[in-house]
Write a protein that holds these residues in place. Structure first.
Motif, PDB file in Angstrom:
ATOM      1  N   PHE A 142     101.580 -73.816   2.534  1.00 35.05           N
ATOM      2  CA  PHE A 142     101.923 -73.105   0.987  1.00 35.05           C
ATOM      3  C   PHE A 142     100.768 -72.983   0.579  1.00 35.05           C
ATOM      4  CE2 PHE A 142     101.095 -74.592  -3.474  1.00 35.05           C
ATOM      5  CZ  PHE A 142     102.174 -74.236  -3.817  1.00 35.05           C
ATOM      6  N   ASP A 143      99.524 -73.233   0.520  1.00 39.02           N
ATOM      7  CA  ASP A 143      97.720 -72.949   0.091  1.00 39.02           C
ATOM      8  C   ASP A 143      97.453 -71.382   0.664  1.00 39.02           C
ATOM      9  OD1 ASP A 143      97.770 -75.210  -0.856  1.00 39.02           O
ATOM     10  OD2 ASP A 143      96.187 -76.576   0.816  1.00 39.02           O
ATOM     11  N   GLU A 144      98.039 -71.119   1.838  1.00 43.36           N
ATOM     12  CA  GLU A 144      97.781 -70.241   2.044  1.00 43.36           C
ATOM     13  C   GLU A 144      98.580 -68.814   1.416  1.00 43.36           C
ATOM     14  OE1 GLU A 144      98.038 -69.541   6.665  1.00 43.36           O
ATOM     15  OE2 GLU A 144      96.080 -70.240   6.907  1.00 43.36           O
ATOM     16  N   LEU A 145      99.763 -69.460   1.556  1.00 46.19           N
ATOM     17  CA  LEU A 145     100.943 -68.655   0.533  1.00 46.19           C
ATOM     18  C   LEU A 145     100.740 -68.046  -0.583  1.00 46.19           C
ATOM     19  CD1 LEU A 145     104.526 -69.331   1.981  1.00 46.19           C
ATOM     20  CD2 LEU A 145     103.471 -67.129   2.343  1.00 46.19           C
ATOM     21  N   VAL A 146      99.500 -68.661  -1.205  1.00 44.16           N
ATOM     22  CA  VAL A 146      99.013 -69.141  -2.580  1.00 44.16           C
ATOM     23  C   VAL A 146      98.121 -67.795  -3.131  1.00 44.16           C
ATOM     24  CG1 VAL A 146      98.023 -69.815  -4.814  1.00 44.16           C
ATOM     25  CG2 VAL A 146     100.020 -71.065  -3.320  1.00 44.16           C
ATOM     26  N   ARG A 147      97.012 -68.208  -1.380  1.00 44.27           N
ATOM     27  CA  ARG A 147      95.779 -67.514  -1.054  1.00 44.27           C
ATOM     28  C   ARG A 147      95.993 -65.951  -1.169  1.00 44.27           C
ATOM     29  NH1 ARG A 147      92.466 -66.227   3.225  1.00 44.27           N
ATOM     30  NH2 ARG A 147      93.922 -67.228   4.510  1.00 44.27           N
ATOM     31  N   ILE A 148      96.780 -66.071   0.207  1.00 40.84           N
ATOM     32  CA  ILE A 148      97.056 -64.516   0.859  1.00 40.84           C
ATOM     33  C   ILE A 148      98.194 -63.564  -0.527  1.00 40.84           C
ATOM     34  CG2 ILE A 148      96.222 -65.304   2.978  1.00 40.84           C
ATOM     35  CD1 ILE A 148      99.743 -65.141   3.031  1.00 40.84           C
ATOM     36  N   THR A 149      98.327 -64.463  -1.590  1.00 43.20           N
ATOM     37  CA  THR A 149      99.386 -63.379  -2.466  1.00 43.20           C
ATOM     38  C   THR A 149      99.140 -63.070  -3.428  1.00 43.20           C
ATOM     39  OG1 THR A 149     100.675 -65.112  -3.089  1.00 43.20           O
ATOM     40  CG2 THR A 149     101.124 -64.171  -1.432  1.00 43.20           C
ATOM     41  N   GLY A 150      97.858 -63.998  -4.045  1.00 39.05           N
ATOM     42  CA  GLY A 150      97.419 -64.199  -5.025  1.00 39.05           C
ATOM     43  C   GLY A 150      98.411 -64.553  -6.665  1.00 39.05           C
ATOM     44  N   GLY A 151      99.660 -65.600  -5.679  1.00 40.99           N
ATOM     45  CA  GLY A 151     100.370 -66.292  -5.944  1.00 40.99           C
ATOM     46  C   GLY A 151     100.583 -67.883  -6.898  1.00 40.99           C
ATOM     47  N   THR A 152     101.164 -67.635  -7.930  1.00 35.93           N
ATOM     48  CA  THR A 152     101.370 -68.727  -8.857  1.00 35.93           C
ATOM     49  C   THR A 152     102.403 -69.481  -9.019  1.00 35.93           C
ATOM     50  OG1 THR A 152     100.691 -67.025 -10.872  1.00 35.93           O
ATOM     51  CG2 THR A 152     101.497 -69.465 -11.050  1.00 35.93           C
ATOM     52  N   PRO A 153     101.663 -70.591  -8.279  1.00 40.31           N
ATOM     53  CA  PRO A 153     102.308 -71.985  -7.444  1.00 40.31           C
ATOM     54  C   PRO A 153     103.650 -72.123  -8.896  1.00 40.31           C
ATOM     55  CG  PRO A 153     100.082 -72.272  -7.335  1.00 40.31           C
ATOM     56  CD  PRO A 153     100.015 -71.192  -8.159  1.00 40.31           C
ATOM     57  N   ARG A 154     104.907 -72.803  -8.691  1.00 40.46           N
ATOM     58  CA  ARG A 154     105.052 -72.952 -10.034  1.00 40.46           C
ATOM     59  C   ARG A 154     106.317 -73.630  -9.537  1.00 40.46           C
ATOM     60  NH1 ARG A 154     104.485 -70.080 -14.775  1.00 40.46           N
ATOM     61  NH2 ARG A 154     105.999 -71.495 -15.535  1.00 40.46           N
ATOM     62  N   ALA A 155     106.755 -74.307 -10.322  1.00 39.21           N
ATOM     63  CA  ALA A 155     108.407 -74.720  -9.437  1.00 39.21           C
ATOM     64  C   ALA A 155     109.313 -73.158 -10.413  1.00 39.21           C
ATOM     65  CB  ALA A 155     108.921 -75.624 -10.393  1.00 39.21           C
ATOM     66  N   VAL A 156     110.235 -73.181  -9.545  1.00 36.97           N
ATOM     67  CA  VAL A 156     111.208 -72.161  -9.824  1.00 36.97           C
ATOM     68  C   VAL A 156     113.001 -72.123 -10.398  1.00 36.97           C
ATOM     69  CG1 VAL A 156     110.291 -70.832  -8.513  1.00 36.97           C
ATOM     70  CG2 VAL A 156     111.498 -72.116  -7.665  1.00 36.97           C
ATOM     71  N   GLU A 157     113.110 -73.769 -10.310  1.00 39.30           N
ATOM     72  CA  GLU A 157     114.109 -74.358 -10.961  1.00 39.30           C
ATOM     73  C   GLU A 157     113.726 -75.991 -11.440  1.00 39.30           C
ATOM     74  OE1 GLU A 157     117.167 -76.137  -8.067  1.00 39.30           O
ATOM     75  OE2 GLU A 157     115.504 -77.003  -7.505  1.00 39.30           O
ATOM     76  N   PRO A 158     114.564 -76.348 -11.929  1.00 38.22           N
ATOM     77  CA  PRO A 158     114.545 -77.331 -13.123  1.00 38.22           C
ATOM     78  C   PRO A 158     114.535 -78.937 -12.485  1.00 38.22           C
ATOM     79  CG  PRO A 158     116.528 -76.546 -14.418  1.00 38.22           C
ATOM     80  CD  PRO A 158     115.173 -75.194 -12.991  1.00 38.22           C
ATOM     81  N   SER A 159     113.144 -79.635 -12.314  1.00 34.76           N
ATOM     82  CA  SER A 159     113.059 -80.398 -11.344  1.00 34.76           C
ATOM     83  C   SER A 159     115.051 -81.493 -12.180  1.00 34.76           C
ATOM     84  CB  SER A 159     112.680 -81.272 -11.823  1.00 34.76           C
ATOM     85  OG  SER A 159     112.553 -81.931 -13.460  1.00 34.76           O
ATOM     86  N   ARG A 160     115.209 -82.024 -11.419  1.00 34.95           N
ATOM     87  CA  ARG A 160     116.623 -83.222 -11.232  1.00 34.95           C
ATOM     88  C   ARG A 160     116.401 -84.279 -11.714  1.00 34.95           C
ATOM     89  NH1 ARG A 160     116.786 -81.171  -6.310  1.00 34.95           N
ATOM     90  NH2 ARG A 160     118.569 -79.507  -5.526  1.00 34.95           N
ATOM     91  N   GLU A 161     116.032 -84.655 -12.344  1.00 30.09           N
ATOM     92  CA  GLU A 161     114.870 -85.755 -13.601  1.00 30.09           C
ATOM     93  C   GLU A 161     114.725 -85.368 -14.855  1.00 30.09           C
ATOM     94  OE1 GLU A 161     112.648 -84.731 -10.316  1.00 30.09           O
ATOM     95  OE2 GLU A 161     113.511 -86.337  -9.122  1.00 30.09           O
ATOM     96  N   ALA A 162     114.550 -84.169 -15.079  1.00 31.56           N
ATOM     97  CA  ALA A 162     114.405 -83.694 -16.299  1.00 31.56           C
ATOM     98  C   ALA A 162     115.871 -83.446 -16.363  1.00 31.56           C
ATOM     99  CB  ALA A 162     113.294 -82.528 -15.949  1.00 31.56           C
TER     100      ALA A 162
END
Length: 164
Positions: A142-162
């Motif tokens: 995960f950390d490498e994906l963020v680093r190599i893509t310059g991507g923004t870490p975030r949820a892509v679906e609402p949490s079930r708890e919410a």
């Protein structure tokens, strides 16, 4: 042993090398165009597959690297990102990434693509991403994906708890 090669895979390898990485590219005999097929071929959990999905947000391409364990809630993600998220056409995918649907890698594109990295991928010590062709994947984190893509870490679906 035969060395396999493909121009899109070679671009991914070069891009990975540019980030100081040299992972083994795994070549399958058959295309693994779904997260489940890739997980089955690797003998891993489907959540460890980093699906590379291209959408548009207000007509601009956006790459969403999501865990194979769930789907992207485009309406919810659009609200979070402040725009309208729609599935990209195959032509838009090819133009934005230089790769075709089923083998889109997180990098190796003709120019940078805005990227979101699903935080659910952080649940796994190793995740697998496409390497530019539907018969290829490579291991990363995960950390490498963020680093190599310059991507923004975030949820892509609402949490079930919410939503409960």
């Amino acid at each position: 042993m035969t060395t396999l090669s493909h121009p899109s895979v070679d671009r991914v390898i070069d891009a990975l090398a540019g980030h100081g990485l040299d992972p083994e590219i795994v070549w399958f005999d058959d295309a693994v165009t779904t997260a489940q097929l890739a997980a089955d071929a690797l003998g891993v959990e489907v959540g460890q597959i980093a699906n590379s999905l291209v959408f548009t947000i207000d007509d601009e391409p956006i790459l969403v690297l999501t865990s194979g364990a769930h789907r992207v809630d485009t309406a919810w993600l659009g609200e979070q990102l402040g725009g309208v998220v729609r599935r990209a056409s195959k032509e838009t995918v090819k133009e934005a990434t230089g790769q075709v649907i089923g083998g889109v890698a997180p990098l190796g594109h003709p120019r940078p693509v805005r990227t979101v990295v699903d935080v659910q991928l952080a649940d796994y010590p190793v995740v697998w991403a496409a390497a530019g062709h539907a018969k290829t994947v490579f291991p990363t984190t995960f950390d490498e994906l963020v680093r190599i893509t310059g991507g923004t870490p975030r949820a892509v679906e609402p949490s079930r708890e919410a939503s409960a």
